[in-house]
Design a protein around this motif. Structure first.
Motif, mmCIF file in Angstrom:
data_model
loop_
_atom_site.group_PDB
_atom_site.id
_atom_site.type_symbol
_atom_site.label_atom_id
_atom_site.label_comp_id
_atom_site.label_asym_id
_atom_site.label_seq_id
_atom_site.Cartn_x
_atom_site.Cartn_y
_atom_site.Cartn_z
ATOM 1 N N GLN A 3 12.000 -5.244 7.694
ATOM 2 C CA GLN A 3 13.141 -4.531 8.272
ATOM 3 C C GLN A 3 12.739 -3.088 8.503
ATOM 4 N N SER A 4 12.679 -2.726 9.765
ATOM 5 C CA SER A 4 12.358 -1.353 10.138
ATOM 6 C C SER A 4 13.620 -0.513 10.075
ATOM 7 N N PRO A 5 13.466 0.824 9.958
ATOM 8 C CA PRO A 5 14.635 1.702 9.879
ATOM 9 C C PRO A 5 15.585 1.493 11.054
ATOM 10 N N GLY A 6 16.829 1.233 10.763
ATOM 11 C CA GLY A 6 17.837 1.098 11.796
ATOM 12 C C GLY A 6 17.806 -0.216 12.554
ATOM 13 N N LYS A 7 16.983 -1.166 12.108
ATOM 14 C CA LYS A 7 16.861 -2.440 12.810
ATOM 15 C C LYS A 7 17.186 -3.602 11.884
ATOM 16 N N GLN A 33 12.192 -8.167 -3.810
ATOM 17 C CA GLN A 33 13.004 -6.959 -3.649
ATOM 18 C C GLN A 33 12.517 -6.091 -2.496
ATOM 19 N N GLY A 34 11.346 -6.394 -1.974
ATOM 20 C CA GLY A 34 10.821 -5.645 -0.841
ATOM 21 C C GLY A 34 9.903 -4.520 -1.255
ATOM 22 N N THR A 35 8.984 -4.201 -0.373
ATOM 23 C CA THR A 35 8.088 -3.073 -0.607
ATOM 24 C C THR A 35 8.057 -2.200 0.647
ATOM 25 N N GLN A 36 8.268 -0.918 0.467
ATOM 26 C CA GLN A 36 8.270 0.016 1.591
ATOM 27 C C GLN A 36 6.846 0.311 2.016
ATOM 28 N N VAL A 37 6.578 0.155 3.291
ATOM 29 C CA VAL A 37 5.282 0.539 3.853
ATOM 30 C C VAL A 37 5.545 1.534 4.978
ATOM 31 N N THR A 38 4.945 2.676 4.874
ATOM 32 C CA THR A 38 5.094 3.733 5.883
ATOM 33 C C THR A 38 3.756 3.943 6.583
ATOM 34 N N VAL A 39 3.795 3.928 7.900
ATOM 35 C CA VAL A 39 2.591 4.189 8.692
ATOM 36 C C VAL A 39 2.688 5.605 9.235
ATOM 37 N N THR A 84 0.791 0.865 13.777
ATOM 38 C CA THR A 84 1.340 2.081 14.380
ATOM 39 C C THR A 84 2.575 2.468 13.573
ATOM 40 N N PRO A 85 3.133 3.645 13.845
ATOM 41 C CA PRO A 85 4.349 4.034 13.121
ATOM 42 C C PRO A 85 5.490 3.031 13.290
ATOM 43 N N GLU A 86 5.464 2.238 14.363
ATOM 44 C CA GLU A 86 6.503 1.226 14.552
ATOM 45 C C GLU A 86 6.419 0.094 13.534
ATOM 46 N N ASP A 87 5.328 0.011 12.821
ATOM 47 C CA ASP A 87 5.200 -0.997 11.768
ATOM 48 C C ASP A 87 5.757 -0.504 10.437
ATOM 49 N N THR A 88 6.261 0.704 10.411
ATOM 50 C CA THR A 88 6.929 1.217 9.215
ATOM 51 C C THR A 88 8.158 0.368 8.928
ATOM 52 N N ALA A 89 8.250 -0.147 7.711
ATOM 53 C CA ALA A 89 9.350 -1.054 7.385
ATOM 54 C C ALA A 89 9.327 -1.369 5.894
ATOM 55 N N VAL A 90 10.400 -1.997 5.453
ATOM 56 C CA VAL A 90 10.386 -2.656 4.153
ATOM 57 C C VAL A 90 9.933 -4.092 4.399
ATOM 58 N N PRO A 124 0.792 -1.226 0.000
ATOM 59 C CA PRO A 124 0.000 0.000 0.000
ATOM 60 C C PRO A 124 0.824 1.276 0.000
ATOM 61 N N GLY A 125 2.104 1.175 0.330
ATOM 62 C CA GLY A 125 2.932 2.375 0.358
ATOM 63 C C GLY A 125 2.748 3.166 1.646
ATOM 64 N N LEU A 126 1.619 3.780 1.793
ATOM 65 C CA LEU A 126 1.335 4.616 2.961
ATOM 66 C C LEU A 126 0.041 4.157 3.613
ATOM 67 N N VAL A 127 0.106 3.938 4.923
ATOM 68 C CA VAL A 127 -1.056 3.492 5.681
ATOM 69 C C VAL A 127 -1.203 4.388 6.907
ATOM 70 N N LYS A 128 -2.406 4.708 7.253
ATOM 71 C CA LYS A 128 -2.640 5.545 8.435
ATOM 72 C C LYS A 128 -2.634 4.687 9.702
ATOM 73 N N PRO A 129 -2.229 5.266 10.816
ATOM 74 C CA PRO A 129 -2.285 4.526 12.084
ATOM 75 C C PRO A 129 -3.681 3.981 12.354
ATOM 76 N N SER A 130 -3.720 2.805 12.948
ATOM 77 C CA SER A 130 -4.920 2.041 13.310
ATOM 78 C C SER A 130 -5.532 1.293 12.121
ATOM 79 N N GLN A 131 -5.042 1.561 10.917
ATOM 80 C CA GLN A 131 -5.585 0.851 9.756
ATOM 81 C C GLN A 131 -4.851 -0.477 9.549
#
Length: 119
Positions: free
Chosen positions: A41-45, A111-117, A88-94, A9-16
């Protein structure tokens, strides 16, 4: 050669709900001795194993996320999907999908898909 392509989805709102899909080619997802995994893989993790489904349709989940997650497959489309609820924003990851051939101990990655919450 097994090939995997994630779509998300690329971009998802919190709670969705986020629900990436992995389209598989070169192998049927019901091929014996294969199993199909979602990893992120979350940023920095590091890499985090999320869920897997076997060629027989048996599913397995990370205990920490099991209550919010389900993995499914569509054998007619040769694809499998992940559903993660109440994000939540913590689910932001590739988000990556991976195929494992147990016979030859080989892994194949998308190759992965970026999902940003974010709101």
């Amino acid at each position: 050669q097994v090939q995997l392509q994630e779509s998300g989805p690329g971009l998802v709102k919190p709670s969705q709900t986020l629900s990436p899909t992995c389209i598989v080619s070169g192998c049927a997802i019901v091929e014996k001795n294969y199993y199909w995994t979602w990893i992120r893989q979350s940023p920095g993790k590091g890499l985090e194993w999320l869920a897997a489904i076997t060629y027989e349709g048996n599913s397995f989940y990370s205990p920490s996320l099991k209550s919010r997650m389900s993995i499914s497959r569509d054998t007619s489309k040769n694809q499998f999907s992940l559903q993660l609820n109440a994000v939540t924003p913590e689910d932001t990851a590739v988000y990556y999908c991976r195929a494992t051939d147990l016979d030859v101990r080989a892994d194949y990655w998308g190759q992965g898909t970026q999902v940003t919450v974010s709101s």
